[in-house]
Enzyme design. Structure first.
Site, PDB file in Angstrom:
ATOM      1  N   GLU A 321       0.810  -1.220   0.000  1.00  0.00           N
ATOM      2  CA  GLU A 321       0.000   0.000   0.000  1.00  0.00           C
ATOM      3  C   GLU A 321       0.845   1.273   0.000  1.00  0.00           C
ATOM      4  OE1 GLU A 321      -2.870  -0.322   3.162  1.00  0.00           O
ATOM      5  OE2 GLU A 321      -3.753  -2.142   2.349  1.00  0.00           O
ATOM      6  N   ASN A 364       2.306  -4.745  -3.385  1.00  0.00           N
ATOM      7  CA  ASN A 364       0.899  -5.094  -3.170  1.00  0.00           C
ATOM      8  C   ASN A 364       0.095  -3.837  -2.862  1.00  0.00           C
ATOM      9  OD1 ASN A 364      -1.147  -7.182  -2.781  1.00  0.00           O
ATOM     10  ND2 ASN A 364      -1.087  -6.653  -0.601  1.00  0.00           N
ATOM     11  N   HIS A 399     -10.318  -6.185  -2.452  1.00  0.00           N
ATOM     12  CA  HIS A 399     -11.397  -6.046  -1.471  1.00  0.00           C
ATOM     13  C   HIS A 399     -12.549  -5.356  -2.193  1.00  0.00           C
ATOM     14  CE1 HIS A 399      -8.928  -7.379   1.846  1.00  0.00           C
ATOM     15  NE2 HIS A 399      -8.008  -6.473   1.548  1.00  0.00           N
ATOM     16  N   GLU A 428      -5.812 -10.561  -1.612  1.00  0.00           N
ATOM     17  CA  GLU A 428      -6.618 -10.366  -0.400  1.00  0.00           C
ATOM     18  C   GLU A 428      -8.108 -10.307  -0.729  1.00  0.00           C
ATOM     19  OE1 GLU A 428      -5.299  -7.075   2.008  1.00  0.00           O
ATOM     20  OE2 GLU A 428      -3.192  -7.380   1.512  1.00  0.00           O
ATOM     21  N   ASP A 430     -11.990 -10.472  -0.972  1.00  0.00           N
ATOM     22  CA  ASP A 430     -13.254 -10.781  -0.318  1.00  0.00           C
ATOM     23  C   ASP A 430     -14.332  -9.946  -0.987  1.00  0.00           C
ATOM     24  OD1 ASP A 430     -12.581  -8.280   0.839  1.00  0.00           O
ATOM     25  OD2 ASP A 430     -12.004  -9.193   2.731  1.00  0.00           O
TER      26      ASP A 430
END
Length: 644
Positions: A321, A364, A399, A428, A430
């Site tokens: 990030e 990432n 996400h 990651e 979801d």
């Protein structure tokens, strides 16, 4: 397995072993098992103590239920408050629902329900329920979910406040769990169906035991330690390294022949304060001396952590990030960047390559499906690779939610990084059932779960088409009983994964494994909002503006637009004026423009129309100085709205 233990007067004694309880509920009876009850009706504090020198006494001045409650006075810090040991009550790997009723004695504040755990003298603090407005005029319920993820020698539940040290009352505290069912062994394993790349799950120590461990081993062939390899877990104090959280997860992976993704060596969050303090203990500023010290600490950290695992970890998220697309150069203004510029990224990759020469090294980030974020990351990767920085991989967090992003935007994300000499990984993923911070459901609605299944279906179909570029897909969690989205961006129960809170396959699972079995009658493009005719402007609107989190110089907000008219609002544009010099730095679920104090927000492609009786929400991060007043007036498409 250990039986549930007795805890002074504060717990409901359960003498039946947990295995027997599970067997008794195996017929899908969802009745919760209560393991803790504190109602103070016996006139004692029932095991509760103060975290410092505060005084605790049971009285009848006010009570939520019955006639007694616990009064807490003499607090000297916001984190001081009533605390209860649950060391003998909570078991690792079990998801507990914790409820407490709180009110202030005078005035108002935001209250939190938190957990402190210690292992080997190292303390970790976890939020169960975030900041919740509490006043002296009535009782407020704090309810959240907690799963113990590590072996501990200290475990306390406590109540704290955000701003003041005022006295407070506590009553009717309970903790319960719903026993997990045995995992389904008559359905296909995800890893056996999706063979184009490893499919992984991010886990804590809670997911490698009992039924969770069975589910993990059956369906996945890759593991990411979700928090156990971050800086605060591995080097809490300078040059003192500990791997007590990560080692059991890595051992589980090795025992089950699973690949391991290391997450993460460098991040602006979950990094201890000492990392950014100078030799005298003061906060670092951008000097040559501080830059050299910070880079030396970074190098030492990577040499120790990456070397500890050697070839066992085949992929590392080296930096995490680093992009802020709102900045002119695209870089997040973290302490890492303000002190070292890009050199922290260059150093991290160089040292990681030296220590782990065979590992894939990734950069990432999140929201890389958004064009501005994607392009900023692309430019950085191209620049650094041109300098010889050994970036092997770009990680896309993914996400997302049931309505966002589009498949075309996600495909554009993957296409962008083709041909520049990097692998791509979904790191990651979801899929939240919520489309805005203003929503909350007691149980997941059927239409949201159906939309989620189609989102998983379409995303995995896309990923499999790009198997030449994608080398891994990881979900950020194992099952819905333990997800970070329960507390972010607001506290509410989410259901973003393939398996439900009782570890049973959802429609989302079938969306990945066999979409023909999703079921239902909605079309693959089913919307989560009802259809309606549209109109150019609103006949009625109401706006709710909330500050959901605040810190020195910054805050997080949420704005909800409710359509109170009889026809839909198409292509809405929300406008307001800040009175305190606030400046928005980031906004989601829409597009923001700010000129001085004037703010305008337009909807995203998926929420640009608000059906009659429906609503849309946007969230944002902003800075403030001096004061942070709530805007007085809001308009939608030029019409003044009621402010709730």
């Amino acid at each position: 397995m250990r039986a549930l233990a007795r805890l002074a007067l504060a717990t409901l004694v359960v003498a039946v072993p947990l295995t027997a309880v599970v067997a008794a509920h195996a017929a899908a009876d969802p009745t919760p098992v209560t393991v803790l009850t504190s109602d103070f009706e016996d006139g004692t504090v029932q095991g509760w103590t103060g975290r410092s020198a505060e005084s605790l006494a049971v009285g009848t001045t006010v009570a939520h239920g019955g006639t007694h409650s616990l009064a807490v006075t003499g607090r000297t810090a916001t984190w001081n408050g009533p605390s209860l040991s649950v060391l003998g009550t909570f078991e690792k790997g079990t998801a507990y629902t914790i409820s407490a009723w709180v009110r202030m004695a005078d005035g108002s504040d935001n209250a939190r329900l938190s957990v402190e755990r210690r292992t080997g003298g190292t303390a970790t603090y976890e939020t169960v329920v975030g900041n919740t407005a509490v006043t002296s005029s009535g009782w407020v319920n704090l309810t959240g979910h907690y799963t113990l993820s590590a072996d501990v020698d200290f475990l306390n539940l406590y109540v704290e406040t955000a701003s003041t040290t005022g006295s407070l009352y506590l009553d009717d505290v309970t903790a319960s769990y719903v026993p997990a069912l045995p995992i389904q062994t008559d359905i296909p394993a995800v890893k056996d169906v999706v063979t184009e790349f490893p499919v992984g799950a991010a886990v804590t120590g809670a997911e490698i035991t009992t039924e969770h461990g069975d589910l993990l081993a059956r369906h996945f062939n890759s593991i990411t330690p979700g928090n156990a390899l971050k800086w605060d877990a591995t080097e809490p104090t300078e040059n003192t390294f500990t791997y007590t959280q990560a080692d059991p997860i890595i051992a589980f992976a090795k025992a089950h022949d699973m690949k391991v993704r290391g997450h993460t060596l460098v991040w602006h969050n979950q990094t201890p304060a000492w990392v950014f303090q100078d030799a005298n203990g003061a906060t670092m500023t951008a000097t040559a001396e501080n830059k050299a010290l910070l880079l030396a600490r970074l190098e030492n950290h990577i040499r120790n952590v990456a070397a500890h695992y050697g070839d066992t970890i085949g992929t590392w998220d080296v930096v995490n990030e680093v992009i802020d697309e709102s900045q002119s150069d695209g870089m997040r203004r973290s302490s890492w960047y303000t002190i070292t510029g890009l050199d922290y990224i260059r150093t991290a990759f160089r040292v990681a390559r030296e220590v782990a020469p065979s590992a894939k090294l990734c950069i990432n980030d999140y929201n890389t499906n958004v064009a501005a974020k994607r392009d900023a990351l692309y430019n950085l990767v191209v620049q650094l690779k041109g300098e010889g920085v050994p970036i092997d991989c770009v990680g896309h967090q993914m996400h997302v939610n049931v309505s966002w992003p589009s498949i075309s935007d996600t495909e554009a994300m993957l296409k962008k990084f083709e041909g520049i000499g990097v692998e791509q990984q979904i790191t990651e993923m979801d899929v939240s059932i919520y489309t805005g911070s203003g929503e909350s459901f007691p149980t997941p609605p059927a239409d949201r779960l159906l939309a989620q299944a189609y989102m998983y279906r379409d995303m995995f179909a896309l990923f499999r088409r790009y198997k030449a570029d994608l080398t891994s897909v990881t979900l950020w969690g194992l099952a819905d009983d333990n997800t970070w989205l329960d507390t972010y961006p607001v506290t509410r129960k989410d259901a973003p994964l393939l398996f439900d809170t009782r570890l049973q396959a959802k429609s989302a699972y079938w969306g990945v494994v066999d979409p023909s079995k999703i079921g239902g009658t909605a079309s693959p493009s089913a919307s989560v909002s009802p259809s309606a005719s549209t109109s150019a402007g609103p006949s009625g609107c109401a706006v709710t503006y909330k500050i959901t989190g605040s810190w020195p110089g910054g805050f997080q907000g949420d704005v909800k637009i409710a359509n109170t008219g009889s026809s839909a609002i198409a292509n809405w544009k929300l406008a307001w004026t800040f009175a305190g010099g606030q400046t928005i730095s980031q906004l989601w679920n829409g597009t923001v423009a700010q000129s001085g104090s004037a703010v305008s927000v337009t909807g995203a492609s998926w929420n640009a129309t608000i059906a009659a009786g429906g609503s849309a929400s946007v969230g944002f991060l902003a800075s403030w100085t001096g004061s942070n007043p709530v805007p007085a007036t809001f308009t939608v498409n030029g019409t003044t709205c009621t402010v709730l």
